[in-house]
Design a protein around this motif. Structure first.
Motif, PDB file in Angstrom:
ATOM      1  N   ALA A 185       0.851  -1.197   0.000  1.00 54.69           N
ATOM      2  CA  ALA A 185       0.000   0.000   0.000  1.00 54.69           C
ATOM      3  C   ALA A 185       0.880   1.238   0.000  1.00 54.69           C
ATOM      4  CB  ALA A 185      -0.908   0.013   1.227  1.00 54.69           C
ATOM      5  N   ARG A 186       0.308   2.310  -0.491  1.00 58.08           N
ATOM      6  CA  ARG A 186       1.043   3.576  -0.532  1.00 58.08           C
ATOM      7  C   ARG A 186       0.253   4.642   0.206  1.00 58.08           C
ATOM      8  NH1 ARG A 186       4.690   2.723  -4.763  1.00 58.08           N
ATOM      9  NH2 ARG A 186       4.050   0.899  -5.909  1.00 58.08           N
ATOM     10  N   SER A 187       0.960   5.522   0.848  1.00 54.30           N
ATOM     11  CA  SER A 187       0.306   6.646   1.493  1.00 54.30           C
ATOM     12  C   SER A 187       0.950   7.917   0.965  1.00 54.30           C
ATOM     13  CB  SER A 187       0.453   6.556   3.008  1.00 54.30           C
ATOM     14  OG  SER A 187      -0.128   7.689   3.601  1.00 54.30           O
ATOM     15  N   SER A 188       0.451   8.326  -0.194  1.00 54.34           N
ATOM     16  CA  SER A 188       0.993   9.544  -0.791  1.00 54.34           C
ATOM     17  C   SER A 188       0.115  10.699  -0.369  1.00 54.34           C
ATOM     18  CB  SER A 188       1.007   9.384  -2.306  1.00 54.34           C
ATOM     19  OG  SER A 188       1.557  10.519  -2.904  1.00 54.34           O
ATOM     20  N   GLN A 189       0.024  10.880   0.951  1.00 56.33           N
ATOM     21  CA  GLN A 189      -0.853  11.925   1.468  1.00 56.33           C
ATOM     22  C   GLN A 189      -0.073  13.210   1.628  1.00 56.33           C
ATOM     23  OE1 GLN A 189      -3.519  10.774   4.609  1.00 56.33           O
ATOM     24  NE2 GLN A 189      -3.337   8.630   4.091  1.00 56.33           N
ATOM     25  N   ARG A 190      -0.841  14.240   1.939  1.00 55.95           N
ATOM     26  CA  ARG A 190      -0.248  15.570   1.975  1.00 55.95           C
ATOM     27  C   ARG A 190       0.899  15.680   2.986  1.00 55.95           C
ATOM     28  NH1 ARG A 190      -2.450  19.323  -0.625  1.00 55.95           N
ATOM     29  NH2 ARG A 190      -4.483  18.335  -0.705  1.00 55.95           N
ATOM     30  N   TRP A 203       5.126   0.034   8.144  1.00 58.80           N
ATOM     31  CA  TRP A 203       5.080   1.291   7.391  1.00 58.80           C
ATOM     32  C   TRP A 203       6.500   1.836   7.274  1.00 58.80           C
ATOM     33  CZ3 TRP A 203       1.438   3.273   4.443  1.00 58.80           C
ATOM     34  CH2 TRP A 203       0.120   2.872   4.635  1.00 58.80           C
ATOM     35  N   GLN A 257       2.285  13.050   4.617  1.00 60.22           N
ATOM     36  CA  GLN A 257       2.987  11.793   4.831  1.00 60.22           C
ATOM     37  C   GLN A 257       3.277  11.101   3.503  1.00 60.22           C
ATOM     38  OE1 GLN A 257       1.030   8.289   6.547  1.00 60.22           O
ATOM     39  NE2 GLN A 257       2.684   8.180   8.019  1.00 60.22           N
TER      40      GLN A 257
END
Lengths: 322, 170
Positions: A130-135, A176, A137
């Motif tokens: 999974a990827r967390s390409s959040q603002r 993570w 993080q």
């Protein structure tokens, strides 16, 4: 259900207010429990459910995205481009490793009685689930967790051997990895040409900045940035990125040095975890006489697609090209 | 269009955004797709349904990150309340009102998100967060909300007819 507009012109009635209070309280207590670590199994299960969903969305969206990205280009060019990128990354890593050895050799050539460092790095291959390409993080989740011996702070490398991040949270089956481009990332780094020390910081735009360089330093675009090993967060000499832009006038206290990661963070599917490195400890000495470091982590990473591959056992490889 | 459709929509949008797939952006800041859906839903349909969407979208956002669960839900809650200000009629046109609300919702979302991240030990620099993210995202979201509002309005035709019937009966 059809909401009625109330007299003051808004649709926020007492029933909605009650529900808002319930959802707010529930979220607050969830946050509290999660912060204290009580919800790690829930987070693990949530990732177990959400990661295949995200993979499915990416599987559907990628062809569309690629079509618009490479409109008018043939498939061969894309494949060739991907191969060249991977090859370029490996060459950069090898170049960085050779330069590092040259520097070490030059500085320590008269100290021949120093004990040569052992090359007993243990690498554990993992797949990105999974990827967390959040603002705020930039992180990826890998399919290795506490059960595989993963611990917080372990270094994660791209198949080519460049650093992509560090393990920041460990669940039972997943971990993570906070990427080096994450806005909270601060890594003591070194510009290989000139040996200038600085701090490589992540940005919200997927690139990085090299900060706190000594005054009067001249950094050239294209220079490779490596880990300095200071503070014991990361082993010394691992490639991090390449300088893409240097700006700022002579009056500036520090030059602005933009750095891009060597590995493509967006498309990375497999990684390797350096399980033998203990963060915070004294970085292991890599002696100039160590000649066994011709293997890159690429050899520890399976080439199959993530969905098809198994979970290979931890490998004990002779060195990581540094 | 039921709330289940809304939940599926927001979860899909979160998957899309967190996977790093392209979303409209401005000066390096990307649109907050989940926030826009919650705001439009609260504005056009009902705040109670929007609360469900905020919870589902927020949990999906938090589930696909390493930070604590609940942060994104709490950050999305003011958006639900702001969406109900439709009837306030401060401005003449609905689309302009949605744009103003999108700016306010984005700023409150970012303020709460940064504050909660700071409280849980993942603090981004507040000035950098607002200058590089909050403000450009507010502008981007303001530009994107009118088409989303219109799309949801068209999709909610059945609900508007029912609402009109209720008013007539009253």
């Amino acid at each position: 259900m059809i909401p009625r507009r109330t007299g003051n012109g808004t649709a926020f009635g007492s029933r909605a207010a009650t529900r808002l209070l319930i959802v707010g309280s529930l979220s607050f207590f969830t946050l509290l429990a999660s912060s204290l670590g009580f919800l790690a199994p829930v987070q693990n299960s949530l990732l177990l459910v959400l990661s295949p969903l995200q993979a499915a969305v990416v599987g559907v969206a990628n062809p569309v995205d690629d079509f618009f990205d490479h409109f008018g280009q043939s498939g061969e060019i894309q494949t060739e481009n991907a191969q060249l990128r991977a090859e370029n990354e490996q060459l950069n890593v090898q170049l960085a490793a050779l330069r590092e050895k040259e520097a070490l050799f030059n500085s320590l050539s008269n100290v021949l009685d120093l004990k040569a460092g052992g090359s007993d790095d243990r690498l554990l291959p993992a797949s990105v689930v999974a990827r967390s390409s959040q603002r705020y993080q930039h992180a990826i989740a890998i399919d290795r967790g506490q059960r595989d011996g993963i611990a917080s702070g372990m270094v994660v490398l791209a198949p080519g051997g460049s650093v992509i991040g560090r393990v920041s949270a460990v669940l039972a089956d997943f971990a993570w990895v906070t990427l080096i481009t994450d806005p909270s990332s601060r890594i003591p780094a070194l510009v290989q040409d000139g040996r200038f020390d600085g701090i490589l910081t992540g940005r919200t735009d997927d690139n990085m900045r090299l900060e706190l360089l000594p005054q009067g330093t001249t950094v050239k675009p294209g220079s490779i940035v490596i880990t300095s090993g200071l503070q014991g967060q990361l082993p010394k000499g691992l490639p991090l990125g390449r300088v893409i832009e240097v700006s700022g006038s002579d009056h500036d206290l520090f030059p602005t040095v933009a750095v891009e990661p060597l590995a493509s963070m967006r498309s990375i599917e497999n990684v390797v975890v350096l399980t033998s490195f203990v963060p915070g400890g004294v970085p292991p000495y890599r002696g100039p006489t160590d000649t066994r470091s011709s293997t890159t982590p690429a050899q520890a990473v399976p080439t199959q697609a993530p969905a098809q591959q198994g979970r290979p056992a931890e490998s004990n490889l002779p060195g990581t090209s540094r | 269009m039921s709330v289940i459709v809304g939940v599926a929509w927001i979860v899909f949008a979160v998957m899309w955004q967190t996977a790093g797939l392209p979303v409209p952006g401005l000066f390096g800041a990307r649109a907050d797709v989940a926030l826009l859906i919650v705001l439009a839903w609260s504005y056009v349909r009902s705040p109670e349904d929007a609360l469900v969407l905020a919870f589902a979208g927020g949990m999906a956002l938090d589930g696909l990150s390493s930070h604590a669960l609940g942060i994104s839900v709490l950050a999305l809650l003011p958006t639900v309340v702001l969406g109900t200000l439709r009837g306030a009629r401060v401005l003449d046109t609905d689309w302009m009102m949605t744009m103003v609300l999108a700016v306010l919702a984005t700023l409150s979302y970012h303020a709460i998100l940064v504050a909660l991240l700071a409280m849980t030990g993942n603090a981004p620099a507040p000035v950098d967060a607002f200058a590089r993210n909050g403000l450009p995202a507010a502008l981007m979201n303001a530009m994107l909300i009118p088409p989303l509002y219109l799309a949801l309005l068209v999709g909610s035709l059945d609900m508007r007819i029912q609402r009109r019937q209720i008013r007539t009966n009253d």
